[in-house]
Design a protein around this motif. Structure first.
Motif, PDB file in Angstrom:
ATOM      1  N   HIS A  59     -21.388 -29.961   4.599  1.00 24.96           N
ATOM      2  CA  HIS A  59     -21.572 -28.687   3.903  1.00 24.96           C
ATOM      3  C   HIS A  59     -22.960 -28.594   3.282  1.00 24.96           C
ATOM      4  O   HIS A  59     -23.554 -27.516   3.215  1.00 24.96           O
ATOM      5  CB  HIS A  59     -20.500 -28.512   2.833  1.00 24.96           C
ATOM      6  CG  HIS A  59     -19.150 -28.153   3.379  1.00 24.96           C
ATOM      7  ND1 HIS A  59     -18.904 -26.962   4.027  1.00 24.96           N
ATOM      8  CD2 HIS A  59     -17.977 -28.836   3.400  1.00 24.96           C
ATOM      9  CE1 HIS A  59     -17.643 -26.920   4.410  1.00 24.96           C
ATOM     10  NE2 HIS A  59     -17.055 -28.047   4.045  1.00 24.96           N
ATOM     11  N   GLU A  60     -23.481 -29.723   2.834  1.00 28.19           N
ATOM     12  CA  GLU A  60     -24.844 -29.740   2.294  1.00 28.19           C
ATOM     13  C   GLU A  60     -25.848 -29.393   3.387  1.00 28.19           C
ATOM     14  O   GLU A  60     -26.837 -28.691   3.146  1.00 28.19           O
ATOM     15  CB  GLU A  60     -25.160 -31.111   1.706  1.00 28.19           C
ATOM     16  CG  GLU A  60     -26.561 -31.262   1.172  1.00 28.19           C
ATOM     17  CD  GLU A  60     -26.838 -30.462  -0.085  1.00 28.19           C
ATOM     18  OE1 GLU A  60     -28.014 -30.408  -0.504  1.00 28.19           O
ATOM     19  OE2 GLU A  60     -25.886 -29.878  -0.654  1.00 28.19           O
ATOM     20  N   LEU A  61     -25.585 -29.868   4.598  1.00 31.26           N
ATOM     21  CA  LEU A  61     -26.452 -29.506   5.720  1.00 31.26           C
ATOM     22  C   LEU A  61     -26.387 -28.001   5.965  1.00 31.26           C
ATOM     23  O   LEU A  61     -27.425 -27.364   6.194  1.00 31.26           O
ATOM     24  CB  LEU A  61     -26.038 -30.271   6.975  1.00 31.26           C
ATOM     25  CG  LEU A  61     -26.789 -29.890   8.261  1.00 31.26           C
ATOM     26  CD1 LEU A  61     -28.282 -30.175   8.123  1.00 31.26           C
ATOM     27  CD2 LEU A  61     -26.215 -30.643   9.459  1.00 31.26           C
ATOM     28  N   TYR A  62     -25.173 -27.426   5.943  1.00 28.39           N
ATOM     29  CA  TYR A  62     -25.040 -25.971   6.073  1.00 28.39           C
ATOM     30  C   TYR A  62     -25.945 -25.271   5.074  1.00 28.39           C
ATOM     31  O   TYR A  62     -26.714 -24.364   5.408  1.00 28.39           O
ATOM     32  CB  TYR A  62     -23.601 -25.532   5.756  1.00 28.39           C
ATOM     33  CG  TYR A  62     -22.556 -25.810   6.796  1.00 28.39           C
ATOM     34  CD1 TYR A  62     -22.872 -26.157   8.096  1.00 28.39           C
ATOM     35  CD2 TYR A  62     -21.208 -25.702   6.466  1.00 28.39           C
ATOM     36  CE1 TYR A  62     -21.889 -26.399   9.028  1.00 28.39           C
ATOM     37  CE2 TYR A  62     -20.209 -25.949   7.388  1.00 28.39           C
ATOM     38  CZ  TYR A  62     -20.554 -26.299   8.668  1.00 28.39           C
ATOM     39  OH  TYR A  62     -19.572 -26.533   9.581  1.00 28.39           O
ATOM     40  N   ALA A 117     -10.189 -29.442  10.293  1.00 24.06           N
ATOM     41  CA  ALA A 117     -11.535 -29.726   9.811  1.00 24.06           C
ATOM     42  C   ALA A 117     -11.921 -28.810   8.655  1.00 24.06           C
ATOM     43  O   ALA A 117     -11.817 -27.585   8.756  1.00 24.06           O
ATOM     44  CB  ALA A 117     -12.544 -29.574  10.944  1.00 24.06           C
ATOM     45  N   THR A 118     -12.367 -29.412   7.563  1.00 21.92           N
ATOM     46  CA  THR A 118     -12.867 -28.613   6.434  1.00 21.92           C
ATOM     47  C   THR A 118     -14.324 -28.235   6.647  1.00 21.92           C
ATOM     48  O   THR A 118     -14.881 -27.471   5.863  1.00 21.92           O
ATOM     49  CB  THR A 118     -12.747 -29.401   5.116  1.00 21.92           C
ATOM     50  OG1 THR A 118     -13.578 -30.577   5.196  1.00 21.92           O
ATOM     51  CG2 THR A 118     -11.304 -29.810   4.861  1.00 21.92           C
ATOM     52  N   THR A 119     -14.940 -28.790   7.693  1.00 18.08           N
ATOM     53  CA  THR A 119     -16.343 -28.521   7.966  1.00 18.08           C
ATOM     54  C   THR A 119     -16.556 -27.346   8.908  1.00 18.08           C
ATOM     55  O   THR A 119     -17.699 -26.996   9.206  1.00 18.08           O
ATOM     56  CB  THR A 119     -17.002 -29.762   8.585  1.00 18.08           C
ATOM     57  OG1 THR A 119     -16.232 -30.194   9.716  1.00 18.08           O
ATOM     58  CG2 THR A 119     -17.076 -30.898   7.574  1.00 18.08           C
ATOM     59  N   SER A 120     -15.486 -26.735   9.379  1.00 19.86           N
ATOM     60  CA  SER A 120     -15.624 -25.601  10.291  1.00 19.86           C
ATOM     61  C   SER A 120     -16.343 -24.448   9.606  1.00 19.86           C
ATOM     62  O   SER A 120     -16.012 -24.084   8.468  1.00 19.86           O
ATOM     63  CB  SER A 120     -14.246 -25.128  10.759  1.00 19.86           C
ATOM     64  OG  SER A 120     -14.357 -23.886  11.434  1.00 19.86           O
ATOM     65  N   PRO A 121     -17.313 -23.815  10.267  1.00 17.99           N
ATOM     66  CA  PRO A 121     -18.002 -22.665   9.669  1.00 17.99           C
ATOM     67  C   PRO A 121     -17.082 -21.464   9.490  1.00 17.99           C
ATOM     68  O   PRO A 121     -17.426 -20.518   8.778  1.00 17.99           O
ATOM     69  CB  PRO A 121     -19.122 -22.366  10.671  1.00 17.99           C
ATOM     70  CG  PRO A 121     -18.671 -22.969  11.960  1.00 17.99           C
ATOM     71  CD  PRO A 121     -17.873 -24.179  11.580  1.00 17.99           C
ATOM     72  N   GLU A 125     -13.266 -23.410   3.298  1.00 14.30           N
ATOM     73  CA  GLU A 125     -14.209 -24.245   2.553  1.00 14.30           C
ATOM     74  C   GLU A 125     -15.651 -23.815   2.789  1.00 14.30           C
ATOM     75  O   GLU A 125     -16.537 -24.127   1.994  1.00 14.30           O
ATOM     76  CB  GLU A 125     -14.053 -25.716   2.935  1.00 14.30           C
ATOM     77  CG  GLU A 125     -12.737 -26.354   2.487  1.00 14.30           C
ATOM     78  CD  GLU A 125     -11.613 -26.099   3.481  1.00 14.30           C
ATOM     79  OE1 GLU A 125     -11.829 -25.344   4.463  1.00 14.30           O
ATOM     80  OE2 GLU A 125     -10.513 -26.653   3.287  1.00 14.30           O
ATOM     81  N   SER A 126     -15.888 -23.101   3.886  1.00 12.12           N
ATOM     82  CA  SER A 126     -17.238 -22.646   4.223  1.00 12.12           C
ATOM     83  C   SER A 126     -17.459 -21.178   3.872  1.00 12.12           C
ATOM     84  O   SER A 126     -18.453 -20.581   4.293  1.00 12.12           O
ATOM     85  CB  SER A 126     -17.499 -22.861   5.726  1.00 12.12           C
ATOM     86  OG  SER A 126     -17.350 -24.209   6.082  1.00 12.12           O
ATOM     87  N   ALA A 127     -16.552 -20.585   3.092  1.00 16.65           N
ATOM     88  CA  ALA A 127     -16.613 -19.149   2.815  1.00 16.65           C
ATOM     89  C   ALA A 127     -17.923 -18.734   2.151  1.00 16.65           C
ATOM     90  O   ALA A 127     -18.533 -17.728   2.535  1.00 16.65           O
ATOM     91  CB  ALA A 127     -15.421 -18.732   1.956  1.00 16.65           C
ATOM     92  N   VAL A 128     -18.345 -19.499   1.155  1.00 16.96           N
ATOM     93  CA  VAL A 128     -19.581 -19.146   0.441  1.00 16.96           C
ATOM     94  C   VAL A 128     -20.781 -19.258   1.371  1.00 16.96           C
ATOM     95  O   VAL A 128     -21.639 -18.363   1.424  1.00 16.96           O
ATOM     96  CB  VAL A 128     -19.775 -20.055  -0.789  1.00 16.96           C
ATOM     97  CG1 VAL A 128     -21.130 -19.790  -1.438  1.00 16.96           C
ATOM     98  CG2 VAL A 128     -18.663 -19.807  -1.801  1.00 16.96           C
ATOM     99  N   ALA A 129     -20.842 -20.342   2.132  1.00 17.04           N
ATOM    100  CA  ALA A 129     -21.946 -20.535   3.070  1.00 17.04           C
ATOM    101  C   ALA A 129     -21.941 -19.456   4.148  1.00 17.04           C
ATOM    102  O   ALA A 129     -22.992 -18.939   4.536  1.00 17.04           O
ATOM    103  CB  ALA A 129     -21.843 -21.914   3.702  1.00 17.04           C
ATOM    104  N   ARG A 130     -20.760 -19.104   4.624  1.00 15.38           N
ATOM    105  CA  ARG A 130     -20.640 -18.074   5.659  1.00 15.38           C
ATOM    106  C   ARG A 130     -21.115 -16.727   5.129  1.00 15.38           C
ATOM    107  O   ARG A 130     -21.855 -15.994   5.813  1.00 15.38           O
ATOM    108  CB  ARG A 130     -19.184 -17.992   6.139  1.00 15.38           C
ATOM    109  CG  ARG A 130     -18.965 -17.031   7.287  1.00 15.38           C
ATOM    110  CD  ARG A 130     -17.580 -17.207   7.889  1.00 15.38           C
ATOM    111  NE  ARG A 130     -16.514 -17.025   6.931  1.00 15.38           N
ATOM    112  CZ  ARG A 130     -15.735 -17.999   6.460  1.00 15.38           C
ATOM    113  NH1 ARG A 130     -15.925 -19.238   6.848  1.00 15.38           N
ATOM    114  NH2 ARG A 130     -14.767 -17.745   5.606  1.00 15.38           N
ATOM    115  N   ALA A 131     -20.724 -16.378   3.901  1.00 16.82           N
ATOM    116  CA  ALA A 131     -21.149 -15.115   3.300  1.00 16.82           C
ATOM    117  C   ALA A 131     -22.663 -15.068   3.133  1.00 16.82           C
ATOM    118  O   ALA A 131     -23.295 -14.021   3.316  1.00 16.82           O
ATOM    119  CB  ALA A 131     -20.465 -14.922   1.949  1.00 16.82           C
TER     120      ALA A 131
END
Length: 221
Positions: A59-62, A117-121, A125-131
């Motif tokens: 997630h940090e990489l995202y 996987a919690t790392t899926s875009p 768990e990736s909602a903030v990064a996706r937004a």
């Protein structure tokens, strides 16, 4: 920047780069936080201080890639250009920032596609990064001229992000030198998408786009 802050940031970056190398070399499943810490020459406790799990490292990489993508793309977006031109900018700069991680790409896909996987875009768990990523496409849509039809304008940025995900998948498996095939795909697809958006003013095309939007919204329930 205070010395302690600079040192902390350097340690975070070291842990991320070390994890990526181990994910690529020995596989995600076989890589442990203890191994990452040992390879980075930091204590296991220190590694857990910065990241609660190896998923957090992904997630940090995202987050890092998204910030680099925005920093590279935003200055190149010019108001008044058509959507195809702006989309080329966003997609090409996205590939630019991902370039150094191409060797890790196939490993990441094998991680992300697992149902648990919690790392899926696409996961919660990736909602903030996706937004955050979608907001870049929203910016491009807002600057484009002519403006997309009002009926699809709000949903268009998310549809473009899904296009970006498809381009990313193509890029992961693109073995051409410098991933030139991906660049050609972007150069050909972006104008086509722009034309389809303009054509969505026609009732029959708009209905297809609306059906796609409803399909995407339906998969979230």
């Amino acid at each position: 920047m205070p010395l302690t802050t600079a040192k902390s940031e350097a340690t975070r970056e070291l842990l991320v780069s070390t994890a990526l190398r181990l994910f690529r070399d020995v596989g995600y499943e076989k890589t442990t936080m203890r191994a990452i810490a040992a390879e980075a020459n930091v204590s296991t406790g220190s590694a857990y201080y910065y990241f609660a799990s190896k998923d957090d490292l992904v997630h940090e990489l995202y987050r890092t890639l998204q910030e680099e993508h925005r920093a590279l793309a935003l200055p190149l977006l010019r108001e008044g250009r058509n959507l195809g031109e702006l989309l080329k900018v966003v997609l090409n700069t996205g590939i630019d920032v991902m370039g150094p991680y191409h060797d890790f790409g196939s490993s990441f896909i094998s991680i992300a596609i697992k149902p648990s996987a919690t790392t899926s875009p696409f996961g919660s768990e990736s909602a903030v990064a996706r937004a955050r990523a979608i907001s870049l496409f929203r910016h491009a849509v807002a600057m484009s001229r002519p403006q997309p039809p009002l009926a699809i304008r709000n949903d268009l940025p998310e549809l473009l992000w899904y296009t970006y995900m498809a381009v990313t998948l193509f890029w992961v498996y693109d073995s051409s030198p410098g991933q030139t095939r991906t660049r050609r795909l972007i150069d050909q697809a972006a104008p086509l998408i722009s034309k389809l958006v303009i054509l969505s003013r026609l009732p029959v095309v708009r209905k297809i786009v609306e059906d796609v939007v409803q399909l995407i919204h339906g998969t979230r329930r």
